[in-house]
Motif scaffolding. Structure first.
Motif, PDB file in Angstrom:
ATOM      1  N   ARG A 184       4.953   4.736   6.802  1.00  0.00           N
ATOM      2  CA  ARG A 184       3.518   4.972   6.589  1.00  0.00           C
ATOM      3  C   ARG A 184       2.601   4.415   7.680  1.00  0.00           C
ATOM      4  N   LEU A 185       3.136   4.184   8.880  1.00  0.00           N
ATOM      5  CA  LEU A 185       2.243   3.778   9.974  1.00  0.00           C
ATOM      6  C   LEU A 185       1.158   4.829  10.186  1.00  0.00           C
ATOM      7  N   ASP A 186       1.503   6.081   9.964  1.00  0.00           N
ATOM      8  CA  ASP A 186       0.541   7.179   9.908  1.00  0.00           C
ATOM      9  C   ASP A 186       0.116   7.332   8.452  1.00  0.00           C
ATOM     10  N   ASN A 187      -1.024   6.797   8.008  1.00  0.00           N
ATOM     11  CA  ASN A 187      -2.079   6.335   8.890  1.00  0.00           C
ATOM     12  C   ASN A 187      -2.583   4.966   8.412  1.00  0.00           C
TER      13      ASN A 187
ATOM     14  N   SER B 199      11.310   4.442  -4.145  1.00  0.00           N
ATOM     15  CA  SER B 199      10.604   3.984  -5.332  1.00  0.00           C
ATOM     16  C   SER B 199       9.475   4.956  -5.636  1.00  0.00           C
ATOM     17  N   LEU B 200       8.687   4.655  -6.654  1.00  0.00           N
ATOM     18  CA  LEU B 200       7.578   5.500  -7.073  1.00  0.00           C
ATOM     19  C   LEU B 200       6.294   4.682  -7.164  1.00  0.00           C
ATOM     20  N   ALA B 201       5.198   5.298  -6.761  1.00  0.00           N
ATOM     21  CA  ALA B 201       3.884   4.662  -6.874  1.00  0.00           C
ATOM     22  C   ALA B 201       2.831   5.736  -7.063  1.00  0.00           C
TER      23      ALA B 201
ATOM     24  N   THR C 217       0.865  -1.184   0.000  1.00  0.00           N
ATOM     25  CA  THR C 217       0.000   0.000   0.000  1.00  0.00           C
ATOM     26  C   THR C 217       0.896   1.227   0.000  1.00  0.00           C
ATOM     27  N   THR C 218       1.361   1.603  -1.182  1.00  0.00           N
ATOM     28  CA  THR C 218       2.454   2.557  -1.319  1.00  0.00           C
ATOM     29  C   THR C 218       2.019   3.928  -1.817  1.00  0.00           C
TER      30      THR C 218
ATOM     31  N   ALA D  15      -6.720   3.029  -1.042  1.00  0.00           N
ATOM     32  CA  ALA D  15      -8.177   3.125  -1.188  1.00  0.00           C
ATOM     33  C   ALA D  15      -8.732   2.178  -2.235  1.00  0.00           C
ATOM     34  N   GLY D  16      -7.875   1.392  -2.870  1.00  0.00           N
ATOM     35  CA  GLY D  16      -8.316   0.550  -3.972  1.00  0.00           C
ATOM     36  C   GLY D  16      -9.190  -0.611  -3.533  1.00  0.00           C
TER      37      GLY D  16
END
Length: 426
Positions: free
Chosen positions: A230-233, A118-120, A19-20, A26-27
């Motif tokens: 990314r623990l937040d959030n 990286s990129l997402a 989930t990057t 949100a997918g």
């Protein structure tokens, strides 16, 4: 045998790894959303639904066989502080190729230095209908860039604290120009076209964020801590999704709302400050046969949990914490209180959640800001002005909030999931 707490923590690490970007958070591709319908299938009692909020947010609705019961909601946000790539991003200087990027949200800038990135995000492609471009999600899942520090020999005061200017110091190193016939300005477009197997000329726009290309882990003696980006959030997003998936009741309606743009104020069409959720709820109740007066009564009698991370007492800076309210890692879910209402809540809402924790044996703690510090805010108070119902702000305690990598207690994700699951069940 692995404990439930540790299994829940490792599931969170796996969730974060895939989930990057807000698009991925949100997918509809998450395993636990398999089988969820869209409103186009018809809104009926006893069914579960997924509604996209402009691709970076989502609303998940579970309708009991008796929708006349109470409405319970849990809300979180999908975005995180990071570097976002600008249009026409390639900068070539002295043979180096960099990407022009801007800071999104209140990131701790120096934590992004010298990390493989990286990129997402999403790429919009030309289609047969000019009003409906094709949107493709992309995640390279491999190191592509780095923001290099200046050596201490050239910056002798770096350990005294040096300001990092985004337009100068935070541009990721992306490639090295070979001086050949290749148009360096097309490097990113070519990379995207190869990754998506599309023509570069069909790429009309994109929304891409950099992210640390590294997996979370358990650490500390006895694996008592969890460290991850990314623990937040995403800790809250995961707990909300797990809780609504676990709900097997027949009475009332349960909702999870995942909003974007909390880190920049929530004032967008997919943010908590929009009317999107109220419109969706009214559509649901109307389709189920409720008139507007009945819908308004249900909303006013509802209850919402605003789920976002909280500050833990820092072991090296305990003076920054409130003197009497000092959440610690591993101490359980935090109930957040602020007199200025930067966190939503009132005595009744606090008592409901505290009482539920005590009844179910779920550990909880209390956070208030140190009175000499401004503190932060989240989406609860903003959302409750659009959908007025009892609301309480909760979340897991963190160290290093808004760092490229944050730290929480290994067992706290399980406590949060327990609380949300119990909340949906009452």
């Amino acid at each position: 045998m692995i404990s439930e707490e540790k299994r829940c923590a490792e599931d969170l690490i796996a969730f974060i790894e895939r989930t990057t970007s807000p698009y991925h958070a949100a997918g509809r591709e998450h395993d636990i959303l398999c089988g969820y319908r869209t409103f186009e299938d018809g809104i009926r009692a006893g069914q579960d639904y997924y509604v996209s909020l402009f691709n970076t947010g989502a609303v998940i609705v579970s309708i009991g066989k008796n929708p006349h019961g109470a409405i319970r909601m849990a809300c979180a946000h999908t975005d995180f502080p990071c570097l976002r790539v600008k249009p026409n991003p390639v900068l070539t200087e002295h043979g180096y190729g960099k990407l022009n990027a801007e800071v999104y949200g209140g990131m701790i800038r120096n934590t992004w230095m010298d990390r493989p990135l990286s990129l997402a995000g999403a790429v919009a492609l030309r289609s047969d209908d000019v009003l409906a471009p094709k949107l493709c999600l992309v995640d390279f899942q491999r190191p592509l860039m780095i923001v290099p520090n200046l050596a201490i020999h050239m910056n002798r005061k770096v350990n005294e604290g040096v300001e990092l200017k985004p337009q100068k110091d935070l541009l990721p190193l992306f490639f090295q120009s070979d001086g050949g016939d290749t148009d360096d300005t097309k490097k990113l477009l070519m990379l995207l076209s190869e990754e998506l197997n599309v023509r570069a000329e069909d790429i009309l726009s994109y929304d891409l964020n950099a992210y640390p290309c590294e997996r979370g882990c358990l650490l500390g003696c006895g694996d008592v801590f969890l460290s991850a980006p990314r623990l937040d959030n995403l800790s809250s997003v995961k707990a909300c999704l797990d809780a609504i998936h676990n709900w097997d009741g027949d009475d009332g309606i349960r909702v999870v709302a995942l909003f974007d743009n909390e880190e920049v104020g929530s004032r967008t069409k997919q943010g908590a400050g929009s009317t999107a959720l109220s419109l969706i709820l009214e559509r649901v109740y109307s389709a189920l046969g409720f008139d507007r007066e009945e819908y308004l009564a249900k909303v006013l009698d509802g209850f919402c949990l605003s789920v976002d991370v909280a500050h833990a007492l820092h072991p090296n800076s305990p003076e920054k914490a409130d003197p009497t309210n000092q959440p610690v890692l591993g101490g359980g879910t935090v109930l957040k209180v602020a007199a200025n209402q930067s966190y939503a809540g009132d005595p009744e809402s606090f008592a409901v959640i505290a009482g539920l924790c005590e009844e179910k044996g779920i550990p909880y703690q209390v956070f208030t800001n140190h009175s000499d510090a401004a503190g932060g805010a989240t989406l609860g108070s903003i959302l409750s002005t659009q959908i007025p119902m009892r609301t309480m702000d909760i979340g897991v305690p963190l160290l290093g909030m808004h760092s490229a990598r944050e730290t929480m207690g290994t067992c706290d994700q399980f406590s949060l999931t327990q609380l949300l699951t119990s909340f949906f069940s009452v």
